[in-house]
Design an enzyme around this catalytic site. Structure first.
Site, PDB file in Angstrom:
ATOM      1  CG  HIS A 271      45.202  46.908  35.235  1.00  0.00           C
ATOM      2  ND1 HIS A 271      43.846  46.721  35.196  1.00  0.00           N
ATOM      3  CD2 HIS A 271      45.605  46.443  36.448  1.00  0.00           C
ATOM      4  CE1 HIS A 271      43.433  46.182  36.329  1.00  0.00           C
ATOM      5  NE2 HIS A 271      44.498  46.005  37.107  1.00  0.00           N
ATOM      6  CD  GLU A 323      46.477  43.984  39.930  1.00  0.00           C
ATOM      7  OE1 GLU A 323      46.184  43.181  40.804  1.00  0.00           O
ATOM      8  OE2 GLU A 323      45.817  45.013  39.693  1.00  0.00           O
ATOM      9  CB  CYS A 341      38.888  40.740  37.292  1.00  0.00           C
ATOM     10  SG  CYS A 341      38.218  40.772  38.949  1.00  0.00           S
ATOM     11  CB  CYS A 407      38.664  43.004  42.064  1.00  0.00           C
ATOM     12  SG  CYS A 407      40.290  42.276  41.862  1.00  0.00           S
TER      13      CYS A 407
HETATM   14  O1  FUB Z   1      41.628  48.349  40.486  1.00  0.00           O
HETATM   15  C1  FUB Z   1      40.413  47.642  40.667  1.00  0.00           C
HETATM   16  C2  FUB Z   1      40.665  46.159  40.532  1.00  0.00           C
HETATM   17  O2  FUB Z   1      41.551  45.738  41.541  1.00  0.00           O
HETATM   18  C3  FUB Z   1      41.341  45.754  39.250  1.00  0.00           C
HETATM   19  O3  FUB Z   1      40.474  45.537  38.203  1.00  0.00           O
HETATM   20  C4  FUB Z   1      42.068  44.532  39.659  1.00  0.00           C
HETATM   21  O4  FUB Z   1      43.078  44.183  38.772  1.00  0.00           O
HETATM   22  C5  FUB Z   1      42.583  44.911  41.028  1.00  0.00           C
HETATM   23  O5  FUB Z   1      43.742  45.657  40.933  1.00  0.00           O
HETATM   24 ZN    ZN Z   2      40.094  40.674  40.185  1.00  0.00          ZN
END
Ligand code: FUB
Ligand code: ZN
Length: 811
Positions: A271, A323, A341, A407
């Site tokens: 991730h 992701e 993010c 997020c």
């Molecule tokens: O899991 C928390 C946040 O939500 C992650 O950093 C993003 O990728 C989204 O999945």
């Molecule tokens: Zn994000």
């Protein structure tokens, strides 16, 4: 590791606190200059930062109000009655991030109303905190609807995001304290951090686990710096060290970079946001504890990222599933995930790598992300956000005001407010100038303070004048960053290269005289006696250049990107005469003119030239084209868009004629999926991507849109076409998805059937050929012709595996 850092770590390790640098001067740690000391008054950043203050922050707070984010705290504090709202165990982080952004904003421009608003939100947060310091509203509210995330009691599940919530709380608390001097949120954070320190750790009776979703590591380091309490640094170090150890027997997974100890890692996986935050936290811990081993590890991982997994926009993470990262060189454009993010995390990580080394290559990557992949995440209006930032679109992408998983918007608010912090850094009495923008800065160096006034139209123009006004004259060095793109390196690795050498170089004058200085580690250092009224003039070459990706990047083959200065360009349908993008190519040496259009997209430099347009018969003609900065696309509605543009006819995609499939609406019929039940009994979901008329190259070619049955394994799944009018059909061709994925594979199905719509029911077609499930080719099915308004595939997935469809044709 570069030599300077190696010596810093080595000598401090043996107890010498002041050491000798490559420049033969006493050096000290590199420190960033806080954004409160640097004020942008340019036409690029200043309006964006102001829009962040006046639009993004208030509208994101409004969304928190609307979506129950604050009520969740009130509920946990027993101030109201009702149901816990939201779909995620980390919804608390949305308010935390926006408080952080609002605090940064307050620190620069005081706003009584905003200050009071923050106080009222903090009151709710305080009410929600349990007596021992615990704070995570879905757990306190015992929201069983979300128990898949957190289980039945606190700290039960590694992916509960409880520590992620804590991390964002500390980040917000430190920002709020520094901006307002109030300890209201900081005290809440400290109480929570004390609980975390007591709960997690190596001792008996403690939980032995890494954070699951990092940020708490960086945040604990901040808390340590603000409070001076070393236990917070030790806690951050523990979470870093526990990663990949599996002490408590939880499943080790690449998803959260927990597949092996960080010291053994050398490829960035899993991730993307987790990775960026984790390695930022490792950089903090390594820096604060002078740990060369950890720094070596993240240097290796950074090398892998920058040489094999970095988009030209500075974005990271190629896959929507999980992701995160795919294998080396998987940098698909259309399906690029590049979460906002993650681009922000990339900035954090690179800034920390720079602070530890003084090497400008990290700022090169940071600047690339900043001007492209980060700010594409927010609309020019400030109230719409991209979650993923693809480098190509067929018009299906559009920024949104908010997301169920929100997020990115909050992250943008905190990031934009702090951009000026990346401009300067100091080391002893020396100054690094890392970014260029018209601004006034006050840089404290030792007992001196140097006012640095930049006058420039950067990023549209390469001329930068810096007036240097030290309070007291003195001898020190000002190191100007010479961006890699100003020479021959778009990135500090061989992942991308310019197609031609730079026509001219940079030049520098000090008080009007040409200074003969050479660049080292990406900087030109002007080491002299500085006095009031001194002026540096830096000229960076701003020619339009084409960029070619490494041969191994399959999706960029035969294509070139366009860049001018730090800005990556794209072509968007709106600006082209026929409104299309993919039917064009721009030969390698095409001349492009640039003009500043002040009324377009809040004022941007556009590039214009002549492209070749190709039709289905292969005929070519010359057409004008216009390119705009990538970050500003999708501000005039949805459209086709491409960053990587073919440089020859072979890689174009002439606009196809509509077909039965391309005109159909694609849906997933949720239930019942099997057969003759009437439609009224089923629920539907909209799907997309199997009728875009792009030919897959293999079953693992996920470079263009496709459909996958997310989180489904071994089950029967559906995909249906709905036709506007009845069509007579007798053949389908299905290209199955088959690709390895770190959090579950996608395989061709075990078997499948095709149904057609007969009135309100689905009937199986009379197949005249076998149902095949072959990989890497179309699976052809002939059947007795039917006149119908819809077709439905029901695919039985292989046991334990998921599946999907890349393309589905109908005749
Ligand atoms: O899991 C928390 C946040 O939500 C992650 O950093 C993003 O990728 C989204 O999945
Ligand atoms: Zn994000």
């Amino acid at each position: 590791m570069n030599i300077r850092l190696r010596s810093l770590f080595f000598l401090t390790a043996i107890g010498i606190t002041t050491i000798v640098s490559a420049k033969s001067k006493t050096i000290e740690p590199i420190l960033q200059v806080p954004f409160t000391q640097v004020h942008f008054n340019d036409n690029f950043w200043a309006p964006r930062i102001e829009i962040n203050r006046t639009v993004s922050i208030p509208s994101a707070f409004k969304e928190c109000e609307k979506n129950g984010r604050f009520n969740n705290f009130a509920l946990a504090g027993k101030l109201i009655k009702g149901e816990h709202k939201g779909d995620f165990s980390f919804d608390d982080t949305d308010p935390y991030k926006i408080i952080e952004g609002a605090s940064y904003s307050l620190a620069v421009k005081y706003d009584k109303k905003l200050d009071a608003y923050l106080d009222s939100v903090i009151n709710l947060i305080r009410a929600a905190q349990e007596p021992d310091g615990y704070l995570c509203t879905c757990v306190t509210n015992n929201c069983t609807r979300l128990s898949g995330w957190w289980g039945t009691h606190r700290w039960e599940k590694i992916n509960s995001h409880e520590l992620y919530n804590c991390g964002h709380l500390y980040e917000a608390a430190v920002a709020h304290y520094q901006a307002t001097g109030k300890k209201t949120l900081l005290n809440i954070a400290i109480k929570n951090a004390d609980l975390v320190c007591a709960t997690f750790g190596p001792n008996n009776g403690q939980i032995h686990r890494p954070s699951g979703h990092p940020i708490v590591e960086m945040a604990l380091c901040k808390l340590y710096k603000v409070t001076g309490n070393k236990k917070y640094l030790d806690m951050a170090k523990y979470f870093v060290e526990e990663t990949g150890r599996g002490t408590d027997g939880h499943r080790l997974s690449e998803y959260s970079q927990d597949h092996m100890p960080i010291l053994k890692q050398d490829e960035i996986k899993g991730h993307a946001v987790r990775a960026g935050y984790l390695y930022s936290g490792v950089a903090d811990v390594a820096y604060l504890t002078k740990d060369t081993a950890y720094f070596n590890a993240i240097t290796r991982i950074w090398d892998n990222m920058a040489s094999k997994k970095l988009y030209i926009t500075g974005g990271i993470g190629s896959r929507a599933q999980g992701e995160g990262f795919g294998p080396n060189y998987e940098l698909n454009n259309h399906t690029a995930y590049c979460e906002t993010c993650a681009a922000i995390a990339n900035v954090y990580w690179n800034q920390r790598m720079f602070l530890a080394t003084g090497d400008a290559k990290y700022i090169d990557v940071l600047e690339r992300a900043l001007y492209n992949g980060v700010i594409s995440g927010v609309s020019l209006s400030g109230n719409k956000f991209f979650y993923d930032n693809p480098l190509e679109s067929m018009g299906q992408h559009e920024r949104q005001a908010w997301f169920g998983c929100a997020c990115c918007p909050g992250n943008i608010t905190r990031f934009m407010a702090s951009v000026p912090t990346y401009m300067y850094a100091t080391q002893g009495t020396d100054i690094f100038v890392n970014l260029y923008a018209q601004s006034n800065g006050k840089v404290k160096v030792g007992k001196n303070e140097v006012s640095m006034k930049q006058t420039t139209q950067y990023p549209w123009d390469g001329k930068i004048t810096i007036s240097v006004n030290p309070l007291k004259s003195g001898k020190f060095a000002i190191s100007l960053r010479i961006p890699g793109w100003a020479g021959n390196q778009p990135v500090p690795t061989n992942l991308y290269k310019f197609t031609e050498k730079a026509l001219s170089g940079y030049n520098i004058r000090v008080n009007g005289k040409i200074a003969n200085l050479s660049a080292k580690d990406g900087y030109v250092s002007i080491d002299r006696q500085w006095k009031k009224g001194d002026v540096i003039e830096l000229n960076l070459p701003m020619s339009v250049r084409r960029i070619q990706a490494h041969d191994n990047v399959a999706d960029d083959k035969g294509k070139l990107a366009i860049e001018r200065g730090p800005i990556v360009y794209c072509i968007e349908g709106k600006d082209q005469t026929d409104k299309h993008v993919f039917n064009k190519y721009i030969p390698e040496n095409t001349k492009m003119d640039y003009t500043f259009q002040k009324d377009l997209l809040n004022g941007v430099m556009v590039l214009k030239g002549t492209a070749k347009e190709i039709n289905l018969s292969g005929e070519e003609k010359d057409v004008p084209f216009t390119a705009i900065p990538y970050s500003t696309w999708n501000n005039r509605g949805t459209d086709e868009m491409a960053v990587w543009v073919p440089s020859s006819a072979k890689y174009t995609h002439p606009t196809p004629l509509p077909t039965i499939a391309s005109k159909a609406r694609t849906i997933i019929v949720k239930a019942p999926i099997q057969n003759d039940a009437p439609d009224s009994a089923s629920t539907e979901e909209w799907a997309w991507g199997v009728n875009d008329q792009w030919e897959p190259k293999s079953s693992s070619d996920t470079s263009k849109p496709y459909h996958y049955w997310w989180l489904k394994r071994g089950t029967p799944e559906t995909l249906a076409y709905e036709f506007e009018n009845e069509e007579t059909v007798s053949n389908v061709e299905v290209y199955w998805l088959d690709i390895d994925q770190y959090d579950g594979n996608f395989r061709v199905p075990e078997s499948w059937k095709l149904y057609y719509k007969d009135g309100d029911s689905w009937k199986e077609v009379e197949a005249k050929s076998p149902y095949t499930t072959k990989k890497d080719c179309y699976n052809n099915l002939d059947f007795t012709p039917v006149k119908t308004k819809g077709l439905k595939i029901v695919a039985k997935l292989q046991d334990g595996e998921s599946g999907g469809v890349l393309e589905w044709k109908v005749k």
